[in-house]
Design an enzyme around this catalytic site. Sequence first.
Site, mmCIF file in Angstrom:
data_model
loop_
_atom_site.group_PDB
_atom_site.id
_atom_site.type_symbol
_atom_site.label_atom_id
_atom_site.label_comp_id
_atom_site.label_asym_id
_atom_site.label_seq_id
_atom_site.Cartn_x
_atom_site.Cartn_y
_atom_site.Cartn_z
ATOM 1 C CE LYS A 35 -1.523 1.612 3.823
ATOM 2 N NZ LYS A 35 -2.242 1.853 5.099
ATOM 3 N NE ARG A 127 -7.467 -0.290 10.930
ATOM 4 C CZ ARG A 127 -6.452 -0.365 10.069
ATOM 5 N NH1 ARG A 127 -5.685 0.704 9.870
ATOM 6 N NH2 ARG A 127 -6.177 -1.474 9.421
#
Length: 354
Positions: A35, A127
Site C-alpha cells: 500500500k 479499528r
Amino acid sequence: MYPLLSINLSKLKHNLETLNDMCRARGISTAIVTKVFCADPRIVDVINVSSADYIADSRVENLESIKTDREKMLLRISMPCEVERVVRCADISLQSEISTIRLLGAAAKKAQRLHKVVIMIDLGDLREGIFFENRDEIFDTVKAVMDESNLVPFGIGTNLTCYGGILPDENNLGELVKISREIRGRFGIELPFVSGGNSSSLTMLLSDRIPSGINNLRLGESFTLSNDTSTGLPVSGLYDDAFVLKAQIVELKRKPSKPMGTSGMNAFGETVSFEDKGEMLRAILAIGRQDVDADGLRPLDEKIDIIGASSDHLIVDLTKSSGYNVGDVLDFIPAYGALLRLCTSKYVKREYVE
C-alpha cells in the site's frame, strides 16, 4: 527532474528476505503489504522473486495492477459497491460485516470463483473487526461465510497499533488463538490462517513471545522503512534508507526567523507561532504538503533543520550548514506518513537503484 524519490531495490530485497527468514524460522507466513508505495511494479517484482507467501494491499486499484503468482489479499474491509472487483482481483479478503459477506458470496458465485475470507476480530484497538467479547456475532459471521457456496472460511485476523495504539501482547494475541480454537471446535473446520497483526508484532516475534497458533503477519513498514511499529525503532539488520527524497533548492536568502506583522491563520486554517531565533539562512525547496508530510522528513545533513511547509514549498534552516546554493539538492529519509504521501503524489518522480 525533482522532487525525486530514490528507491534502492537491493536494500528492499535485503529487508524482505531478512523478514521472511525471521518469520519462517518461527512457523509464520508473511503477507507483504504494497500500500505505502502504491503497488509500484518495480517493488512488486522484488516481492515476486522473494519467499513471501502473500501480497496484500488495502486498495482494490492497487491489487488490480499487481501481476504475481502469489495469492493476493485485500486488507481494507470491502465496500459493498466493490465486491465484484474484489472477487476478480483478490484471492483473499478481510471482512467483518455479514451483509457484505453475502454480497461477496453472490459476486463470487456469479464469477464462478472461490474466494477466501478472513474474519477480522477487534482485540481492543477499536479499528476494524468484530469486538472479541461478542462471541455470538463472531460465530454468526463464520456461519454466514460457510453458507455461501463460493466463499471459504480461511481464517481470522486482527489489527493492532494502527488506530488506538494498542500493542500486541500475550493476552490479546492469546485471545485471538483462543477464538480460532473455539471456531474450529464449534464448526469442525480447518481455519488454517490466524494473522496476528502487522509490523508492531515484530518485538514479540524476535523475543519468541508470539503465542503458538499465530501463523501469519502482515508486514509493510518493516519491509520498507525497517520499523518495528510497536517501538518506532528500526529492526536490527534492516536498512532504514531504502527510500530517499531528493528536493531542489529554489530560493536561498537570509531573513528573520519570526514572521512580521499581525498573525492570523495560515493557508491550512492553523494558528502558528514562531520563536525568534534571529536572522537565519532560509532555503525554500520545491516540494510541499501536497506531496509530503514535512513532519515526517529527516534530513541526511544533520545540520539542517526543517522549519515548516506550505502546499508547494518546504522551508529549511541552513544557518548551521555551509556551501549550499540555489539548484542544489537536499536528501531526506521519509517516515511512514511522508512516504505514503510521496508515493501517492503524481508530482514526485521516481528513480530505482539496483
